[in-house]
Design a protein around this motif. Sequence first.
Motif, PDB file in Angstrom:
ATOM      1  N   HIS A 305       0.963  -1.266   0.247  1.00 13.14           N
ATOM      2  CA  HIS A 305       0.071  -0.227   0.154  1.00 13.14           C
ATOM      3  C   HIS A 305       0.842   1.079   0.037  1.00 13.14           C
ATOM      4  O   HIS A 305       0.637   2.192  -0.699  1.00 13.14           O
ATOM      5  CB  HIS A 305      -1.048  -0.051   1.333  1.00 13.14           C
ATOM      6  CG  HIS A 305      -1.999  -0.902   1.159  1.00 13.14           C
ATOM      7  ND1 HIS A 305      -3.097  -1.010   0.132  1.00 13.14           N
ATOM      8  CD2 HIS A 305      -2.300  -1.991   1.982  1.00 13.14           C
ATOM      9  CE1 HIS A 305      -3.839  -1.999   0.435  1.00 13.14           C
ATOM     10  NE2 HIS A 305      -3.201  -2.400   1.502  1.00 13.14           N
ATOM     11  N   ALA A 306       1.973   1.229   0.782  1.00  9.98           N
ATOM     12  CA  ALA A 306       2.770   2.601   1.038  1.00  9.98           C
ATOM     13  C   ALA A 306       3.556   2.824  -0.343  1.00  9.98           C
ATOM     14  O   ALA A 306       3.806   4.125  -0.553  1.00  9.98           O
ATOM     15  CB  ALA A 306       3.804   2.237   1.959  1.00  9.98           C
ATOM     16  N   LEU A 307       4.053   1.756  -1.226  1.00 10.23           N
ATOM     17  CA  LEU A 307       4.719   2.053  -2.219  1.00 10.23           C
ATOM     18  C   LEU A 307       3.875   2.276  -3.375  1.00 10.23           C
ATOM     19  O   LEU A 307       4.310   2.648  -4.514  1.00 10.23           O
ATOM     20  CB  LEU A 307       5.641   1.017  -2.400  1.00 10.23           C
ATOM     21  CG  LEU A 307       6.730   0.624  -1.257  1.00 10.23           C
ATOM     22  CD1 LEU A 307       7.447  -0.499  -1.587  1.00 10.23           C
ATOM     23  CD2 LEU A 307       7.545   1.810  -1.237  1.00 10.23           C
ATOM     24  N   ALA A 308       2.544   2.207  -3.533  1.00  6.74           N
ATOM     25  CA  ALA A 308       1.494   2.239  -4.631  1.00  6.74           C
ATOM     26  C   ALA A 308       1.193   3.932  -4.636  1.00  6.74           C
ATOM     27  O   ALA A 308       0.905   4.515  -3.539  1.00  6.74           O
ATOM     28  CB  ALA A 308       0.298   1.470  -4.461  1.00  6.74           C
ATOM     29  N   PRO A 309       1.178   4.375  -5.903  1.00  7.24           N
ATOM     30  CA  PRO A 309       0.918   5.664  -6.040  1.00  7.24           C
ATOM     31  C   PRO A 309      -0.475   6.180  -5.927  1.00  7.24           C
ATOM     32  O   PRO A 309      -1.093   7.006  -5.372  1.00  7.24           O
ATOM     33  CB  PRO A 309       1.235   6.146  -7.556  1.00  7.24           C
ATOM     34  CG  PRO A 309       2.118   4.830  -7.869  1.00  7.24           C
ATOM     35  CD  PRO A 309       1.872   4.006  -7.182  1.00  7.24           C
ATOM     36  N   SER A 310      -1.564   4.966  -6.063  1.00  8.57           N
ATOM     37  CA  SER A 310      -2.995   5.374  -5.941  1.00  8.57           C
ATOM     38  C   SER A 310      -3.519   3.513  -5.647  1.00  8.57           C
ATOM     39  O   SER A 310      -2.879   2.691  -5.857  1.00  8.57           O
ATOM     40  CB  SER A 310      -3.651   5.629  -7.049  1.00  8.57           C
ATOM     41  OG  SER A 310      -3.566   4.821  -8.183  1.00  8.57           O
ATOM     42  N   GLU A 311      -4.776   3.693  -5.090  1.00  4.38           N
ATOM     43  CA  GLU A 311      -5.386   2.358  -4.967  1.00  4.38           C
ATOM     44  C   GLU A 311      -5.593   1.676  -6.219  1.00  4.38           C
ATOM     45  O   GLU A 311      -5.508   0.509  -6.087  1.00  4.38           O
ATOM     46  CB  GLU A 311      -6.758   2.639  -4.315  1.00  4.38           C
ATOM     47  CG  GLU A 311      -7.620   1.562  -3.843  1.00  4.38           C
ATOM     48  CD  GLU A 311      -8.966   1.714  -3.580  1.00  4.38           C
ATOM     49  OE1 GLU A 311      -9.943   2.032  -4.204  1.00  4.38           O
ATOM     50  OE2 GLU A 311      -9.149   1.730  -2.377  1.00  4.38           O
ATOM     51  N   GLU A 312      -5.715   2.384  -7.387  1.00  3.63           N
ATOM     52  CA  GLU A 312      -5.747   1.610  -8.560  1.00  3.63           C
ATOM     53  C   GLU A 312      -4.375   0.702  -9.077  1.00  3.63           C
ATOM     54  O   GLU A 312      -4.301  -0.422  -9.614  1.00  3.63           O
ATOM     55  CB  GLU A 312      -6.292   2.386  -9.779  1.00  3.63           C
ATOM     56  CG  GLU A 312      -7.637   2.933  -9.461  1.00  3.63           C
ATOM     57  CD  GLU A 312      -7.815   3.980  -8.310  1.00  3.63           C
ATOM     58  OE1 GLU A 312      -8.999   4.121  -7.863  1.00  3.63           O
ATOM     59  OE2 GLU A 312      -6.851   4.676  -8.158  1.00  3.63           O
ATOM     60  N   GLU A 313      -3.476   1.623  -8.508  1.00  2.00           N
ATOM     61  CA  GLU A 313      -2.197   1.017  -9.042  1.00  2.00           C
ATOM     62  C   GLU A 313      -1.489   0.035  -7.949  1.00  2.00           C
ATOM     63  O   GLU A 313      -0.374  -0.302  -8.125  1.00  2.00           O
ATOM     64  CB  GLU A 313      -1.191   2.207  -9.164  1.00  2.00           C
ATOM     65  CG  GLU A 313      -1.650   3.142 -10.562  1.00  2.00           C
ATOM     66  CD  GLU A 313      -1.018   4.523 -10.499  1.00  2.00           C
ATOM     67  OE1 GLU A 313       0.077   4.519 -11.261  1.00  2.00           O
ATOM     68  OE2 GLU A 313      -1.156   5.315  -9.763  1.00  2.00           O
ATOM     69  N   THR A 314      -2.276  -0.151  -6.909  1.00  2.00           N
ATOM     70  CA  THR A 314      -1.843  -1.215  -6.001  1.00  2.00           C
ATOM     71  C   THR A 314      -1.729  -2.742  -6.443  1.00  2.00           C
ATOM     72  O   THR A 314      -2.500  -3.090  -7.447  1.00  2.00           O
ATOM     73  CB  THR A 314      -2.511  -1.113  -4.724  1.00  2.00           C
ATOM     74  OG1 THR A 314      -2.673   0.281  -4.313  1.00  2.00           O
ATOM     75  CG2 THR A 314      -2.089  -2.172  -3.598  1.00  2.00           C
ATOM     76  N   ASN A 315      -0.679  -3.477  -5.957  1.00  2.00           N
ATOM     77  CA  ASN A 315      -0.551  -4.523  -6.444  1.00  2.00           C
ATOM     78  C   ASN A 315      -1.389  -5.593  -5.516  1.00  2.00           C
ATOM     79  O   ASN A 315      -1.087  -6.208  -4.828  1.00  2.00           O
ATOM     80  CB  ASN A 315       0.885  -5.034  -6.283  1.00  2.00           C
ATOM     81  CG  ASN A 315       1.376  -6.268  -6.998  1.00  2.00           C
ATOM     82  OD1 ASN A 315       0.528  -7.075  -7.463  1.00  2.00           O
ATOM     83  ND2 ASN A 315       2.694  -6.674  -7.277  1.00  2.00           N
ATOM     84  N   TRP A 316      -2.626  -5.618  -6.168  1.00  2.76           N
ATOM     85  CA  TRP A 316      -3.654  -6.542  -5.164  1.00  2.76           C
ATOM     86  C   TRP A 316      -3.406  -7.934  -5.514  1.00  2.76           C
ATOM     87  O   TRP A 316      -3.673  -8.350  -4.693  1.00  2.76           O
ATOM     88  CB  TRP A 316      -4.806  -6.260  -5.906  1.00  2.76           C
ATOM     89  CG  TRP A 316      -5.221  -4.600  -5.218  1.00  2.76           C
ATOM     90  CD1 TRP A 316      -5.423  -3.417  -5.912  1.00  2.76           C
ATOM     91  CD2 TRP A 316      -5.914  -4.298  -3.849  1.00  2.76           C
ATOM     92  NE1 TRP A 316      -5.749  -2.354  -5.389  1.00  2.76           N
ATOM     93  CE2 TRP A 316      -6.026  -2.627  -3.946  1.00  2.76           C
ATOM     94  CE3 TRP A 316      -5.727  -5.060  -2.442  1.00  2.76           C
ATOM     95  CZ2 TRP A 316      -6.322  -2.198  -2.720  1.00  2.76           C
ATOM     96  CZ3 TRP A 316      -6.118  -4.180  -1.454  1.00  2.76           C
ATOM     97  CH2 TRP A 316      -6.388  -2.925  -1.473  1.00  2.76           C
ATOM     98  N   PRO A 317      -3.119  -8.418  -6.537  1.00  2.00           N
ATOM     99  CA  PRO A 317      -2.683  -9.972  -6.582  1.00  2.00           C
ATOM    100  C   PRO A 317      -1.776 -10.432  -5.597  1.00  2.00           C
ATOM    101  O   PRO A 317      -1.775 -11.224  -4.852  1.00  2.00           O
ATOM    102  CB  PRO A 317      -2.180 -10.128  -7.932  1.00  2.00           C
ATOM    103  CG  PRO A 317      -2.909  -9.090  -8.931  1.00  2.00           C
ATOM    104  CD  PRO A 317      -2.957  -7.988  -8.079  1.00  2.00           C
TER     105      PRO A 317
END
Length: 421
Positions: A305-317
């Motif tokens: 979460h901390a390294l993702a620029p946005s919720e959409e760009e989060t590595n959810w897998p």
Amino acid sequence: MSVSLTHRTIEAIWRIESPKLIAKLTKLVRDVSLAEDLAQDALVIALEKWEQVGIPENPGAWLMTTAKRRAIDLLRRMNVQDQKYKEIASHSDLFTVEDMNDVLDEEIDDDLLRLIFMTCHPVLSQDARVALTLRLICGLTTEEIAHSFLVTESTIAQRIVRAKRTLNKKEVPFEVPVGEELMKRLSTVLEVIYLMFNEGYSATSGDQWIRPFLCQEALRLGRVLAEMAPTEPEVHGLVSLMEIQFSRFKTRVNSKGEPILLKNQKRAQWDQLLIRRGIAALERSKKLGKSLGPYSLQASISACHALAPSEEETNWPRIAALYEALSRVMPSPIVELNRAVAISMAFGPDFGIQIVDELYSNPSLKSYHLLPSIRGDLLVKLGRYDEARSEFERAASLTKNEHERTLLRNRAMNCRNGSST
């Protein structure tokens, strides 16, 4: 200041100061139950005095002085009647009346850590250790602790009473153990600090969504433990988790103290120093060469979460995979609920809601407000707004936190207009 406002202010002060009071008094009287009673006495006196004359400039020092006087008076009165206090009073090198003042006037140092290790002694069951420490260190009520454990309030009350009696009967020392004894108690201490941080991060009840002091104190204690046990990966994992989570703290509420959901937080305002410290602690945990434990896995999730620029760009897998690993090392319905959220973000709400629906049959989640809250969120994404509204209303009826209740009610109202906010 009105009486009700004074009471709320005193309650807030008590939440912050009571752990230090109890720790210092335990150091003096060597009886955790008595120490809690003496601290409560100081609170009662404060409620009476401060309504009349106002809250002092340094309320913590006022409470400490009052509790100290109560302790000295009590030890004097019971000196002859109770052999235990007679022995304490006879130790002139530590417990003359003059030296009592010196003991209580010392810096707090790490008395809180000593108190945690005392209440996490192996003479108590695992559940009793955690319940008692949350009561004394976090100042949680039995109802709040019961909510955390997903058990009845009477069960928690019995655990706490029995735990205090056992500590006194076994004369458990007020100290931080070393060597093998330290390692024996470490897992429970980590659990307590973890729960302490969580309570500060999302308050179980009351009119505050966050309790910064608890998070700060939990993080401080975690850092101390990392120095004491540098080869234990889970210590670094917990520190990493707290550092990263705390980096978002200022963006979790608005100017009115109302909650801001993760997707609406301004990530540019997250504390990058704390994130870097958290990532570094996570790397230290990994370099020790052991399989990732529950705290390191949760820290890895927070790092995503901390390294993702946005919720959409989060590595959810990846987050879904990490929750899968977490469910194997720390199986619980709450972990499974979080996994459902990650799966829904990675692969769609249809997949997530299947897991959530299965969890509805779990009796331990019957009163857990986040279950209907998360289901409501998934239903919104599926366009099933009427069902979602019912879930948000149910979640609002279950939570004990005022700000969270307001948030859930607003979400229920928005469902009438087909809104997902």
